[in-house]
Design an enzyme around this catalytic site. Structure first.
Site, PDB file in Angstrom:
ATOM      1  N   ASP A 219       0.794  -1.231   0.000  1.00  0.00           N
ATOM      2  CA  ASP A 219       0.000   0.000   0.000  1.00  0.00           C
ATOM      3  C   ASP A 219       0.831   1.288   0.000  1.00  0.00           C
ATOM      4  O   ASP A 219       0.325   2.357  -0.307  1.00  0.00           O
ATOM      5  CB  ASP A 219      -0.940   0.018   1.206  1.00  0.00           C
ATOM      6  CG  ASP A 219      -0.196   0.005   2.550  1.00  0.00           C
ATOM      7  OD1 ASP A 219       1.050  -0.052   2.552  1.00  0.00           O
ATOM      8  OD2 ASP A 219      -0.871   0.030   3.602  1.00  0.00           O
ATOM      9  N   HIS A 220       2.124   1.202   0.312  1.00  0.00           N
ATOM     10  CA  HIS A 220       2.930   2.408   0.518  1.00  0.00           C
ATOM     11  C   HIS A 220       3.674   2.899  -0.723  1.00  0.00           C
ATOM     12  O   HIS A 220       4.138   4.043  -0.742  1.00  0.00           O
ATOM     13  CB  HIS A 220       3.962   2.157   1.626  1.00  0.00           C
ATOM     14  CG  HIS A 220       3.475   2.521   3.002  1.00  0.00           C
ATOM     15  ND1 HIS A 220       2.338   1.986   3.551  1.00  0.00           N
ATOM     16  CD2 HIS A 220       3.980   3.365   3.938  1.00  0.00           C
ATOM     17  CE1 HIS A 220       2.171   2.489   4.771  1.00  0.00           C
ATOM     18  NE2 HIS A 220       3.150   3.324   5.025  1.00  0.00           N
TER      19      HIS A 220
ATOM     20  N   ASP B 195       3.586  -0.671  11.374  1.00  0.00           N
ATOM     21  CA  ASP B 195       3.098   0.647  10.981  1.00  0.00           C
ATOM     22  C   ASP B 195       2.484   1.283  12.217  1.00  0.00           C
ATOM     23  O   ASP B 195       1.801   0.610  12.993  1.00  0.00           O
ATOM     24  CB  ASP B 195       2.054   0.531   9.865  1.00  0.00           C
ATOM     25  CG  ASP B 195       1.700   1.893   9.289  1.00  0.00           C
ATOM     26  OD1 ASP B 195       2.245   2.249   8.227  1.00  0.00           O
ATOM     27  OD2 ASP B 195       0.880   2.604   9.898  1.00  0.00           O
TER      28      ASP B 195
ATOM     29  N   ARG C  75      -1.945  12.663  10.161  1.00  0.00           N
ATOM     30  CA  ARG C  75      -0.645  13.249  10.508  1.00  0.00           C
ATOM     31  C   ARG C  75      -0.379  14.419   9.570  1.00  0.00           C
ATOM     32  O   ARG C  75      -0.664  14.345   8.380  1.00  0.00           O
ATOM     33  CB  ARG C  75       0.430  12.160  10.360  1.00  0.00           C
ATOM     34  CG  ARG C  75       1.723  12.425  11.068  1.00  0.00           C
ATOM     35  CD  ARG C  75       2.539  11.135  11.163  1.00  0.00           C
ATOM     36  NE  ARG C  75       2.098  10.291  12.283  1.00  0.00           N
ATOM     37  CZ  ARG C  75       2.382   9.011  12.405  1.00  0.00           C
ATOM     38  NH1 ARG C  75       3.096   8.393  11.480  1.00  0.00           N
ATOM     39  NH2 ARG C  75       1.961   8.328  13.458  1.00  0.00           N
TER      40      ARG C  75
ATOM     41  N   SER D 236       5.806   7.908  12.763  1.00  0.00           N
ATOM     42  CA  SER D 236       5.782   6.586  12.151  1.00  0.00           C
ATOM     43  C   SER D 236       6.626   5.584  12.927  1.00  0.00           C
ATOM     44  O   SER D 236       7.559   5.942  13.643  1.00  0.00           O
ATOM     45  CB  SER D 236       6.307   6.688  10.715  1.00  0.00           C
ATOM     46  OG  SER D 236       6.584   5.432  10.180  1.00  0.00           O
TER      47      SER D 236
ATOM     48  N   ARG E 192       8.650   3.555  11.573  1.00  0.00           N
ATOM     49  CA  ARG E 192       9.745   3.120  10.695  1.00  0.00           C
ATOM     50  C   ARG E 192      11.059   2.894  11.439  1.00  0.00           C
ATOM     51  O   ARG E 192      11.629   3.797  12.046  1.00  0.00           O
ATOM     52  CB  ARG E 192       9.915   4.112   9.541  1.00  0.00           C
ATOM     53  CG  ARG E 192      10.367   5.477   9.911  1.00  0.00           C
ATOM     54  CD  ARG E 192      10.233   6.442   8.736  1.00  0.00           C
ATOM     55  NE  ARG E 192       8.834   6.663   8.398  1.00  0.00           N
ATOM     56  CZ  ARG E 192       8.376   7.777   7.815  1.00  0.00           C
ATOM     57  NH1 ARG E 192       9.196   8.744   7.492  1.00  0.00           N
ATOM     58  NH2 ARG E 192       7.099   7.910   7.529  1.00  0.00           N
TER      59      ARG E 192
END
Length: 781
Positions: A129-130, A194, A476, A671, A673
């Site tokens: 999806d990213h 995520d 965000r 995030s 990440r």
């Protein structure tokens, strides 16, 4: 199922109302098992085990339990022996499943491959999806993404097949919507790579955002560690109506708690107002709980969740959840660490921003605030959708406003984009006419993907540096997040308010009081939005985009080319040398807010998420340097010249010079990440010293063998100068709870010592000594 319900009734009559549900669950166990999802018929929901664990813990603690505690403690590896103290002890947990989005899955799967394990130990999925950039429209953007990212998609597809992971192809939809539709259910514990994984809390789940190394632990069958969370109770009374939406609940909470007020806590919603919110509305509220730093958020099981599960083909799960309902709601008399009360009947529509998601304003006041603050009033683009607000109900309510405008001969004055959350949502809103209405009013329907919400937006209407305003239904709105333009003022609100402002074209439009002018000159007000919670007919699943892992995968090959600039196999980080860290340079002393977007930007950098060396070229390029108030400009203290942060870090590493980063409050918010931790480690960093950390980032740093340290006295931040040399002493006797000392040598020859705190437990200290959690995993295999 009917015969099962009859059996339960007879058992209750025979055993009496005081009989424990364990007896009922045992009867069910003998009768049938219900799969965790339709894609995994070989799995089964184990409410019995959770029930047993809850009872063990309740007896030990001798007090009523919150819902959060029931689900978390219900997944303890050792409920009888685990030390349990909110906010203090580390819990060893057994999550039920793992979910990964494609940008973070690359590094997670590379780490899993490095572990040498043959298959994942729990049900796991990858969701593409990213990596789909919004440019023209859904079909065109999707096709381009498949071509541009072919190498990465092939890696993820084959790695998923090889190691037993389900694979959702590009175009399937956003990870959190797919989870809500297929994998979340009341009482499940899921971890996802995520930060908005808490979306699943709208279905009574404990869903927690983590870094890839945490996901590897769970996929490897190792107990997962989480600091025992505090529990913040949000009591909802009254009911939603009119222009007020579920989004306004979390926008209000964000304004109360701020971006770090939920750190170390689960936010648990309860009270009579809960029943006025749809299941997908509850998911919206939980999703954006990530913006207050919460570990996750959760709602109690109720009829709205049951209806949603039945509508999404999971009636069997709902039937079993009904039987274990008392495990899926808080105990009467349970105590919260903090309680906030919100009257939904009095709550007004909100809009938060710009530049931070906790700057809350009632919509009725944003115009005056914008004029006072010099924020652009013209709305250039309105964007609805994203993982936060892309449900059938969201789209229906937005379409009801668009229809009113069309009936009066109006279209959007601002540009308008629509992001469906999943292929199922896209197909259903297309079938039911919502997509056409939104297109007719001027909307562009984008691909079923994250798109502009994460910076995957090839924006053309403004130049970089041009001051402008956008309004979104996203979660965000950090500086430059959506379009890489630091001058874009991004505001977060509900899809309904976004649609109204896109029609009006201005930020100071209050749809509750202000009028629009129809094409015939008539003045009119928009009626409050309406929309069905769920489609009257079943959902249209759309195209089949799921790849089952094969039963036999020994012949599946996973190839990573040594010459690839997108993918790179990982090399182990070096072990701790057993001594104190001496005379490390300050790479950068960061000023103010430093999110994971500042540390490891997304947008165009997403394509390098599987290549650690290449993506490290974005390390801290968005952080502000206190020395000169510049971005990506630090002094190389070996050469005396200024350079980019990654360039100076590489030069230090090449010359054997270790370095530290110094930061401010809530360092690493945003995030999940883990690249924001991998990159400093890869480029020679040894410690990150700040006033306070965001939860996920602090854990990610520990996982990669770095030292995340906090000033015992926050004012000591001011003692560190950009040209200092810092030594960290006391590492040989590193133990939980014992501070370390930093010796600061100034360039004028003077020096001073300060105390640094840490939150390492004994297991995490072993990660540090081994060089990383993955190194430690290999040591003990």
């Amino acid at each position: 199922m009917a015969s099962y319900c009859l059996t339960v009734t007879r058992l209750r009559l025979a055993l009496g109302t005081g009989a424990r549900r364990l007896h009922v669950s045992a009867a069910f166990s003998a009768k049938a098992k219900v799969a965790m999802s339709r894609f995994e018929p070989g799995t089964s929901i184990n409410y019995e085990k959770m029930h047993e664990n809850i009872n063990i813990v309740r007896r030990r603690l001798s007090r009523p339990l919150t819902l959060s505690e029931k689900i978390v403690y219900g997944h303890l590896d050792d409920p009888a022996g685990q030390d349990i103290a909110r906010g203090r002890t580390y819990l060893r947990l057994r999550p039920d499943r793992v979910a990964m989005q494609d940008a973070t899955a690359q590094m997670a799967m590379l780490q899993f491959i490095s572990s040498g394990l043959p298959k994942v130990a729990v049900p796991s999925t990858i969701h593409c999806d990213h990596l789909i950039e919004a440019q023209i429209g859904g079909p065109e953007d999707l096709q381009r993404a498949k071509e541009v990212n072919e190498e990465v998609y092939n890696f993820l597809s084959t790695a998923a097949a090889k190691y037993g992971v389900g694979f959702w192809k590009p175009g399937s939809g956003i990870i959190h919507q797919i989870i809500l539709e297929n994998y979340a259910y009341p009482g499940v514990m899921l971890i996802g790579t995520d930060s908005h994984t808490p979306n699943g809390g709208g279905l009574g789940s404990i869903c927690i955002g983590v870094g890839g190394a945490d996901a590897v632990d769970v996929m490897a069958g190792i107990p997962w560690e989480l600091k025992c969370p505090n529990v913040i109770g949000v009591k909802l009374i009254g009911s939603l109506s009119g222009w007020t939406s579920p989004k306004d609940v979390i926008l209000k909470v964000a304004g109360i708690l701020t971006v770090k007020g939920g750190t170390g806590a689960i936010v648990e919603y309860h009270g009579p107002g809960v029943d006025s919110i749809s299941c997908t509305g509850m998911a919206t509220i939980c999703n954006m709980g990530a913006e207050i730093g919460a570990t996750t958020s959760v709602f109690p099981y109720n009829h709205r969740m049951k209806t949603y599960m039945e509508k999404t083909g999971r009636g069997e799960i709902a039937a079993v959840a009904d039987q274990f309902r008392e495990d899926l709601v808080p105990d009467n008399g349970c105590e919260y660490d903090q309680v906030i009360e919100i009257n939904l009947s009095e709550l007004k529509p909100h809009i938060n921003g710009p530049f931070t998601p906790d700057l809350a304003h009632p919509v009725s006041e944003i115009g005056a605030m914008a004029k006072k603050s010099g924020w652009p009033l013209e709305v250039k683009v309105g964007l609805i959708g994203s993982c936060t607000n892309s449900s059938y109900e969201d789209m229906g309510r937005a379409a009801s406003l668009a229809k009113q405008a069309l009936d009066k001969g109006l279209k959007c004055k601002a540009q308008f984009t629509v992001t469906p959350g999943s292929e199922q949502i896209r197909a259903t809103i297309e079938r039911d006419g919502y997509a056409k209405i939104l297109s007719d009013v001027g909307g562009i329907v984008l691909a079923n993907a994250c798109g502009p919400c994460i910076g995957q937006w090839d924006r053309k209407d403004v130049k970089k540096g041009e001051k402008n305003t956008i309004v979104t239904s996203y979660n965000r709105n950090f500086t430059a997040r959506n379009d890489a333009n630091p001058a874009t003022h991004a505001f977060v609100t509900s899809p309904e308010i976004v649609t109204a402002m896109a029609i009006a074209g201005t930020l100071d439009f209050n749809p509750e009081t202000d009028y629009l002018t129809a094409s015939n000159g008539e003045k009119f007000k928009l009626e409050p939005p309406t929309g069905d919670e769920l489609p009257s007919r079943d959902f249209d699943p759309g195209q089949d985009t799921y790849q089952h892992p094969p039963a036999e995968s020994s012949s599946v090959m996973v190839n990573v080319s040594p010459s690839s600039n997108r993918l790179q196999l990982l090399e182990p980080f070096d072990r701790w040398h057993g001594k104190d860290m001496e005379e490390m340079r300050v790479l950068i002393k960061v000023k103010g807010k430093c999110t994971t977007d500042h540390i490891s930007a997304a947008g165009p950098w997403l394509k390098f998420r599987g290549h650690l060396d290449n993506i490290s070229n974005n390390m801290l390029i968005g952080a502000v340097n206190t020395d000169n108030d510049a971005i990506n400009k630090v002094k190389n203290l070996l050469t005396g010249e200024f350079g980019g942060v990654p360039d100076v870090a590489r030069h230090y590493k090449a010359n054997g010079v270790n370095w530290v980063v110094v930061g401010d409050e809530n360092y690493g918010e945003g995030s999940s990440r883990e690249h924001a931790a991998l990159e400093p480690r890869h480029l020679g960093g040894r410690a990150i010293i700040v006033k306070s950390f965001a939860r996920i980032h602090e854990t990610n740093l520990k996982k990669q063998g770095l030292l995340p340290l906090t000033f015992a006295e926050p004012k000591d931040y001011d003692k560190i100068r950009p040209d200092d040399k810092i030594s960290i002493t006391g590492l040989k006797s590193l133990v939980p709870g014992k501070p370390l000392t930093a010796v600061i040598k100034h360039s004028d020859g003077s020096q001073e010592s300060i105390s640094l705190n840490h939150t390492f437990n004994e297991t995490q200290i072993e990660w540090f000594k081994a060089g990383s959690a993955l190194n430690r995993m290999k040591e003990v295999q």
